[in-house]
Design a protein around this motif. Structure first.
Motif, PDB file in Angstrom:
ATOM      1  N   ASN A 103       0.789  -1.111   0.381  1.00  0.00           N
ATOM      2  CA  ASN A 103      -0.352   0.254  -0.265  1.00  0.00           C
ATOM      3  C   ASN A 103       0.679   0.542   0.037  1.00  0.00           C
ATOM      4  O   ASN A 103       0.577   2.437   0.061  1.00  0.00           O
ATOM      5  CB  ASN A 103      -0.657   0.110   1.289  1.00  0.00           C
ATOM      6  N   THR A 104       2.221   0.984  -0.333  1.00  0.00           N
ATOM      7  CA  THR A 104       3.233   1.747  -0.059  1.00  0.00           C
ATOM      8  C   THR A 104       4.065   2.615  -1.375  1.00  0.00           C
ATOM      9  O   THR A 104       4.464   1.655  -1.624  1.00  0.00           O
ATOM     10  CB  THR A 104       3.665   2.396   1.130  1.00  0.00           C
ATOM     11  N   ARG A 105       4.232   3.981  -1.380  1.00  0.00           N
ATOM     12  CA  ARG A 105       4.623   4.030  -2.944  1.00  0.00           C
ATOM     13  C   ARG A 105       6.600   4.488  -2.112  1.00  0.00           C
ATOM     14  O   ARG A 105       6.201   5.426  -1.333  1.00  0.00           O
ATOM     15  CB  ARG A 105       4.091   4.917  -3.110  1.00  0.00           C
ATOM     16  N   VAL A 106       7.155   3.653  -2.364  1.00  0.00           N
ATOM     17  CA  VAL A 106       8.994   3.956  -2.209  1.00  0.00           C
ATOM     18  C   VAL A 106       9.478   4.046  -3.415  1.00  0.00           C
ATOM     19  O   VAL A 106       9.580   3.689  -5.051  1.00  0.00           O
ATOM     20  CB  VAL A 106       9.001   2.862  -1.174  1.00  0.00           C
ATOM     21  N   VAL A 107      10.266   5.287  -3.210  1.00  0.00           N
ATOM     22  CA  VAL A 107      11.549   5.225  -4.041  1.00  0.00           C
ATOM     23  C   VAL A 107      12.518   5.467  -3.548  1.00  0.00           C
ATOM     24  O   VAL A 107      12.744   6.655  -2.468  1.00  0.00           O
ATOM     25  CB  VAL A 107      11.023   6.882  -4.947  1.00  0.00           C
TER      26      VAL A 107
ATOM     27  N   SER B 150      10.487  11.821  -8.389  1.00  0.00           N
ATOM     28  CA  SER B 150       9.707  11.938  -7.411  1.00  0.00           C
ATOM     29  C   SER B 150       8.346  10.460  -6.929  1.00  0.00           C
ATOM     30  O   SER B 150       8.605   9.769  -8.475  1.00  0.00           O
ATOM     31  CB  SER B 150       9.058  12.785  -7.584  1.00  0.00           C
ATOM     32  N   LEU B 151       7.646  10.678  -6.185  1.00  0.00           N
ATOM     33  CA  LEU B 151       6.950   9.200  -6.253  1.00  0.00           C
ATOM     34  C   LEU B 151       5.669   9.798  -7.631  1.00  0.00           C
ATOM     35  O   LEU B 151       5.337   9.433  -7.630  1.00  0.00           O
ATOM     36  CB  LEU B 151       5.933   9.179  -4.734  1.00  0.00           C
ATOM     37  N   GLU B 152       5.604  10.982  -7.697  1.00  0.00           N
ATOM     38  CA  GLU B 152       4.219  11.492  -8.486  1.00  0.00           C
ATOM     39  C   GLU B 152       5.079  11.074 -10.042  1.00  0.00           C
ATOM     40  O   GLU B 152       4.288  10.959 -11.188  1.00  0.00           O
ATOM     41  CB  GLU B 152       3.720  13.309  -8.140  1.00  0.00           C
TER      42      GLU B 152
END
Length: 360
Positions: free
Chosen positions: A159-163, A340-342
Motif C-alpha cells: 500500500n506504500t509508494r517508495v522511491v 519523485s513519487l508522483e
C-alpha cells in the motif's frame, strides 16, 4: 595505500575474532558484482526502474549476485532459516518477498539471497545530514563503483509508494515514502559483526511500514543487523533522529543531525583515518547553520566528496530527499537527476564520476 589494502591490513591486524575477521575480509576482497569488470572506470550507467522491471534486472544480474552471495565460502542460512527470520522480524515483508521470488523466477538459492538475511555485509563510507530548513535529508554515498547497482527504484509492493536508490535488487541504500518519511544509512565504523539482516532490506522494511520517525525508530530497535550502521530518519513534520545500530547491542537513538562513519567515538582508528570520518563529520556539522543549497554545495566538494574511484572508495552520488513532497534529486558537480513519487520517468542516466558530467 588504496581502499582495499588499508581496510584489509586493519581488519587482519585488529580483529581478533576469526569469524568476524573473515566476514569483514570477505567484503573487502569481495568479488565484483559485474560479470566482467574489465578495466577500472568511473563511468556509471544509472537506471530508473519501476517494480515491473525487477524480473529483467534479476535475469541480468543473478549470476553476479550469486557469486557475491557465495563469495566467502561461508554457510549462508537455509531457506527455512532465512524465511523464518523474515517472518519473525519483518512479517509485513513476507508477502512482498514471496511475490518477488515468483515474479523473478528465483530458484532456492535466489529465494534465500532475496531475504537478505545474513549475506556478506555492506561496509560503505558515506555522509548524511537531516536539515531543518525545508526538511531535507542530504547524503553522499561513498563506495566502489564496481560493486554498485546504480538503480533508482520506484515501487508499490503493497500500500506504500517508495522511491530510492536500490541495492541487492530490492533493498534500499536510501529512500522516501508517500507517508513523508525519508531515511539513509552509513557504516558505523566498528569491527563488530553478527547474524542479522543486510541493512538495505531494513531500510526497505521501514519505508514500507512506517510513516514517522517515531515509527521508524521503534522498528529499528527490534530488527537484528549484521554490522554497525548509523541510520538517519527525517519526516514531513521535521522530526529527525540518527539511530546507532550494532549487532548484539542495544539500539542507541540520538538527536544528531549528522552521521559519517563512527558512533560518537572512534572505535576503529585505521578505518577512521582512511575514510576521514571525523573530518567529514566536523565539516558537515559546521554547515548546518546554512541553507540547504549551501549544504548541497559542500557535499559536492572535498572533504565530503571523495574521488578515489580507482582505489574503490569514491562518492557515487549526492542525494537530497524532501519527505514532504516525496521528491529526490541526485547530484554530481554539473549534473542533476530528479525523480519523485508522483513523477518518475524510467530510463538511463550516464555519469562520468571523476569529471562529474553526464555522458552524451
Amino acid at each position: 595505500m588504496d581502499w582495499q589494502k588499508c581496510a584489509e591490513d586493519a581488519a587482519t591486524r585488529y580483529i581478533a575474532d576469526i569469524a568476524v575477521r573473515e566476514l569483514v575480509l570477505a567484503e573487502i576482497r569481495g568479488a565484483e558484482r559485474s560479470a566482467d569488470p574489465g578495466p577500472r572506470s568511473s563511468d556509471v550507467a544509472f537506471h530508473a526502474v519501476r517494480e515491473d522491471g525487477l524480473r529483467r534486472l534479476f535475469d541480468q544480474r543473478w549470476p553476479a549476485y550469486r557469486r557475491w552471495y557465495l563469495q566467502d565460502g561461508a554457510a549462508r542460512p537455509s531457506l527455512a532459516e532465512a524465511r523464518a527470520a523474515l517472518e519473525r522480524h519483518m512479517p509485513e515483508l513476507v508477502p512482498a518477498w514471496s511475490a518477488l521470488v515468483a515474479a523473478v523466477g528465483a530458484d532456492e538459492l535466489g529465494a534465500r539471497m532475496l531475504t537478505l538475511y545474513d549475506p556478506p555485509p555492506l561496509l560503505s563510507g558515506c555522509s548524511q545530514a537531516a536539515l531543518e530548513g525545508g526538511a531535507a535529508l542530504v547524503r553522499n554515498y561513498d563506495y566502489d563503483p564496481h560493486l554498485f547497482d546504480a538503480v533508482v527504484l520506484h515501487t508499490q509492493l503493497a500500500n506504500t509508494r517508495v522511491v530510492g536508490m536500490a541495492d541487492q535488487l530490492w533493498g534500499l541504500l536510501d529512500g522516501v515514502n508517500d507517508h513523508g518519511l525519508a531515511m539513509s544509512f552509513t557504516f558505523g565504523g566498528r569491527r563488530c559483526a553478527g547474524r542479522g539482516f543486510s541493512i538495505p532490506i531494513v531500510v526497505r522494511y521501514v519505508l514500507e511500514t512506517c510513516a514517522t520517525v517515531a515509527d521508524g525508530v521503534a522498528a529499528l530497535k527490534r530488527i537484528p543487523v549484521q554490522a554497525a550502521y548509523n541510520v538517519t530518519l527525517l519526516d514531513r513534520h521535521g522530526d529527525h533522529a540518527t539511530v546507532w545500530l550494532a549487532p548484539g547491542e542495544a539500539t542507541r537513538v540520538t538527536e544528531h543531525r549528522v552521521a559519517t562513519n563512527h558512533q560518537g567515538v572512534v572505535d576503529w582508528p585505521e578505518y577512521a583515518r582512511w575514510t576521514r570520518t571525523v573530518e567529514r563529520f566536523d565539516h558537515l556539522d559546521g554547515l548546518l547553520d546554512r541553507d540547504a543549497e549551501a549544504v548541497l554545495a559542500g557535499m559536492l566538494q572535498p572533504p565530503l566528496r571523495s574521488a578515489d574511484y580507482e582505489g574503490g572508495f569514491g562518492t557515487l552520488y549526492t542525494a537530497v530527499y524532501r519527505p514532504e513532497s516525496g521528491e529526490v534529486a541526485y547530484h554530481w558537480p554539473g549534473a542533476t537527476w530528479r525523480h519523485s513519487l508522483e513523477v518518475f520517468h524510467e530510463g538511463a542516466f550516464d555519469v562520468e564520476l571523476e569529471t562529474a558530467v553526464t555522458l552524451a
